[in-house]
Design an enzyme around this catalytic site. Structure first.
Site, PDB file in Angstrom:
ATOM      1  N   GLU A  21      -1.407  14.503  47.208  1.00 40.32           N
ATOM      2  CA  GLU A  21      -0.687  13.716  48.550  1.00 40.32           C
ATOM      3  C   GLU A  21      -0.827  14.605  49.750  1.00 40.32           C
ATOM      4  O   GLU A  21      -0.412  16.019  49.551  1.00 40.32           O
ATOM      5  CB  GLU A  21       0.758  13.483  47.850  1.00 40.32           C
ATOM      6  CG  GLU A  21       1.871  13.010  49.204  1.00 40.32           C
ATOM      7  CD  GLU A  21       3.225  13.075  48.620  1.00 40.32           C
ATOM      8  OE1 GLU A  21       4.000  13.426  49.502  1.00 40.32           O
ATOM      9  OE2 GLU A  21       3.507  13.138  47.628  1.00 40.32           O
ATOM     10  N   LYS A  79      10.367   7.866  43.625  1.00 45.64           N
ATOM     11  CA  LYS A  79      10.576   9.325  43.914  1.00 45.64           C
ATOM     12  C   LYS A  79      11.992   9.723  44.285  1.00 45.64           C
ATOM     13  O   LYS A  79      12.455   9.215  45.034  1.00 45.64           O
ATOM     14  CB  LYS A  79       9.647   9.542  45.095  1.00 45.64           C
ATOM     15  CG  LYS A  79       9.848  10.814  45.921  1.00 45.64           C
ATOM     16  CD  LYS A  79       9.083  10.990  47.236  1.00 45.64           C
ATOM     17  CE  LYS A  79       9.377  12.190  47.861  1.00 45.64           C
ATOM     18  NZ  LYS A  79       8.852  12.235  49.244  1.00 45.64           N
TER      19      LYS A  79
END
Length: 206
Positions: free
Chosen positions: A40, A129
């Site tokens: 990411e 998340k």
């Protein structure tokens, strides 16, 4: 492949906050060689979309490349155009989730409450998340998993390192986003490789 397939390879997401495009591929190679195939690039990094483009071009289907700190739904399309197939947010915004799904991406939005978690799943989130994980606990994950749809992946992010993954895994965490424990601006590929090896070893004991 879906999120669960990537996490089955190894349940770690490398967060490369602050990386520059000229560093991205070499650091990405160190991560993939260490067995961490989900990368990411936060959008508050220098030229993040260019880094995503270079990583996606280098790894193709060998790694899942995407963006973090995605705040604007409109960014999902330009991330997708660069080859980014993962969209991660720090906050609970169903609009970003819907935009990511419309662009064919895997969406892992940030949440901190049960209300946020259910709203994000309703919008189409592939996983959740838990952020900032420092403000929660493994007990929170265990309690949430008792009420969320069966199989919902929760990934704690924030303060996760090799030595503290075990209680989260025992509570049911599907994986982790790893920031400073795997990359800080200026880290060489060799430094990242060493950090990645330590995390992989820590995960095996979790």
């Amino acid at each position: 492949m879906g999120l669960k397939d990537w996490l089955a390879r190894r349940p770690l997401v490398a967060i490369l906050r602050g990386i520059r495009p000229d560093e991205a591929v070499a650091v990405g190679e160190a991560l993939v060689e260490a067995g961490i195939p989900v990368i990411e690039v936060p959008l508050n990094s220098p030229e993040p979309v260019e880094s995503i483009r270079r990583l996606a071009a280098r790894f193709g289907d060998a790694a899942l490349i995407g963006a973090g700190t995605v705040l604007d739904p409109a960014d999902c399309a330009r991330i997708a155009a660069a080859g980014g197939r993962l969209v991660v947010t720090p906050h609970a915004d169903p609009e970003v989730v819907r935009a990511a799904k419309a662009a064919g991406q895997i969406a892992v939005p940030g949440f901190f409450t049960a209300a946020e978690a259910f709203a994000l799943l309703k919008a189409g989130a592939d996983g959740l998340k838990l952020f900032p994980a420092e403000g929660a606990s493994p007990a929170v994950v265990k309690a949430l998993l008792a009420v969320l749809p069966k199989g919902t992946p929760i990934l704690p992010v924030g303060g996760i390192e090799a030595g503290n993954m075990a209680p989260w895994r025992a509570a049911g965490a599907a994986g982790f986003g790893i920031g400073g424990a795997i990359y800080r601006p200026g880290d060489t590929p060799a430094v990242v490789a060493a950090k990645a090896a330590g995390l992989v070893a820590g995960l095996s004991g979790a």
